[in-house]
Design a protein around this motif. Structure first.
Motif, short mmCIF file in Angstrom:
data_model
loop_
_atom_site.label_atom_id
_atom_site.label_comp_id
_atom_site.label_asym_id
_atom_site.label_seq_id
_atom_site.Cartn_x
_atom_site.Cartn_y
_atom_site.Cartn_z
N ASP A 187 4.50 -8.30 2.77
CA ASP A 187 5.15 -9.58 3.06
C ASP A 187 4.20 -10.75 2.83
O ASP A 187 4.59 -11.78 2.26
CB ASP A 187 5.69 -9.61 4.49
N ARG A 188 2.93 -10.60 3.26
CA ARG A 188 1.95 -11.67 3.03
C ARG A 188 1.74 -11.91 1.54
O ARG A 188 1.69 -13.06 1.09
CB ARG A 188 0.61 -11.32 3.70
N LEU A 189 1.62 -10.85 0.76
CA LEU A 189 1.39 -10.98 -0.67
C LEU A 189 2.63 -11.52 -1.39
O LEU A 189 2.50 -12.34 -2.31
CB LEU A 189 0.98 -9.64 -1.26
N ALA A 190 3.80 -11.09 -0.96
CA ALA A 190 5.05 -11.56 -1.59
C ALA A 190 5.26 -13.05 -1.36
O ALA A 190 5.91 -13.71 -2.17
CB ALA A 190 6.23 -10.76 -1.05
N ARG A 191 4.71 -13.59 -0.28
CA ARG A 191 4.76 -15.04 -0.05
C ARG A 191 3.63 -15.76 -0.80
O ARG A 191 3.82 -16.85 -1.32
CB ARG A 191 4.64 -15.34 1.45
N THR A 198 4.12 0.38 8.73
CA THR A 198 4.43 -0.94 9.27
C THR A 198 3.35 -1.94 8.87
O THR A 198 3.65 -3.07 8.48
CB THR A 198 4.59 -0.88 10.80
N SER A 199 2.09 -1.55 8.95
CA SER A 199 0.98 -2.43 8.52
C SER A 199 1.05 -2.69 7.02
O SER A 199 0.79 -3.81 6.57
CB SER A 199 -0.36 -1.80 8.87
N ALA A 200 1.39 -1.67 6.25
CA ALA A 200 1.51 -1.83 4.80
C ALA A 200 2.64 -2.80 4.46
O ALA A 200 2.49 -3.63 3.56
CB ALA A 200 1.75 -0.46 4.14
N GLU A 201 3.74 -2.72 5.19
CA GLU A 201 4.85 -3.63 4.94
C GLU A 201 4.49 -5.07 5.30
O GLU A 201 4.88 -6.01 4.59
CB GLU A 201 6.08 -3.17 5.73
N SER A 259 0.86 -1.18 0.00
CA SER A 259 0.00 0.00 0.00
C SER A 259 0.90 1.24 0.00
O SER A 259 1.87 1.31 0.75
CB SER A 259 -0.87 -0.03 1.27
N GLY A 260 0.60 2.18 -0.87
CA GLY A 260 1.40 3.40 -0.94
C GLY A 260 2.69 3.23 -1.71
O GLY A 260 3.55 4.11 -1.68
#
Length: 175
Positions: A142-146, A135-138, A11-12
């Motif tokens: 990480d969830r999407l990148a996995r 921090t929430s966006a990161e 996000s962002g």
């Protein structure tokens, strides 16, 4: 579908800006479901907002992403999606623990290459529709990148360059 290209990620991180640039070049594009839902909810009762009820928000995003895919079938050429069904399903899994992403990923395929916008703190800003922190966006990134590689997609991380260079990167990667 090989014509359905997803731009996902943080996000962002510049996804919507990239999608807008592709639209200006004449490509068919689909706006991010989350932004549309937030605008609708802010204009209405505001119950399915990610900062109020993430599960309700994610369920709406899943339904909207499925409808977007159906509508896109009638569009010509490649269609660029600002996020897609897998993004919504991963959000729903995160909110509820329900195992929904794998069956949806199998039933509703996109182009095998998925473009991920990485966290980019230098351009990240909060706004009326994006109220979470970086921090929430990161963590979402990480969830999407996995998730995307786990569902058989090749992920290509977008370079942190100006939008025209990002457009060139995407188009070159797609051939």
């Amino acid at each position: 579908m090989s014509r359905f290209v997803v731009v996902s990620g943080c996000s962002g991180g510049g996804k919507s800006t990239l999608i807008e640039a592709l639209a200006k070049r004449g490509f068919s594009t689909i706006e991010e479901p989350g932004r549309r839902i937030v605008r609708e909810e802010l204009a209405g009762d505001g119950l399915a907002l990610p900062w109020v009820d993430l599960a309700a928000f994610a369920r709406r995003a899943v339904a909207m992403a499925i409808a977007d895919r159906a509508a896109a079938e009638a569009m010509p050429g490649p269609i660029f999606f600002d996020r897609g069904l897998i993004d919504a399903a991963i959000a729903l899994e995160h909110a509820t623990g329900e195992a929904v992403a794998a069956p949806m990923a199998d039933a509703h395929r996109y182009h095998r290459k998925v473009f991920l916008a990485p966290p980019w703190p230098e351009i990240w800003v909060k706004d009326e529709e994006r109220r979470h922190d970086l921090t929430s966006a990161e963590a979402e990134y990480d969830r999407l990148a996995r998730a995307y590689p786990a569902f058989g997609y090749e992920t290509l991380v977008l370079p942190k360059v100006d939008v025209e260079a990002r457009v060139a990167f995407v188009l070159a990667a797609l051939g």
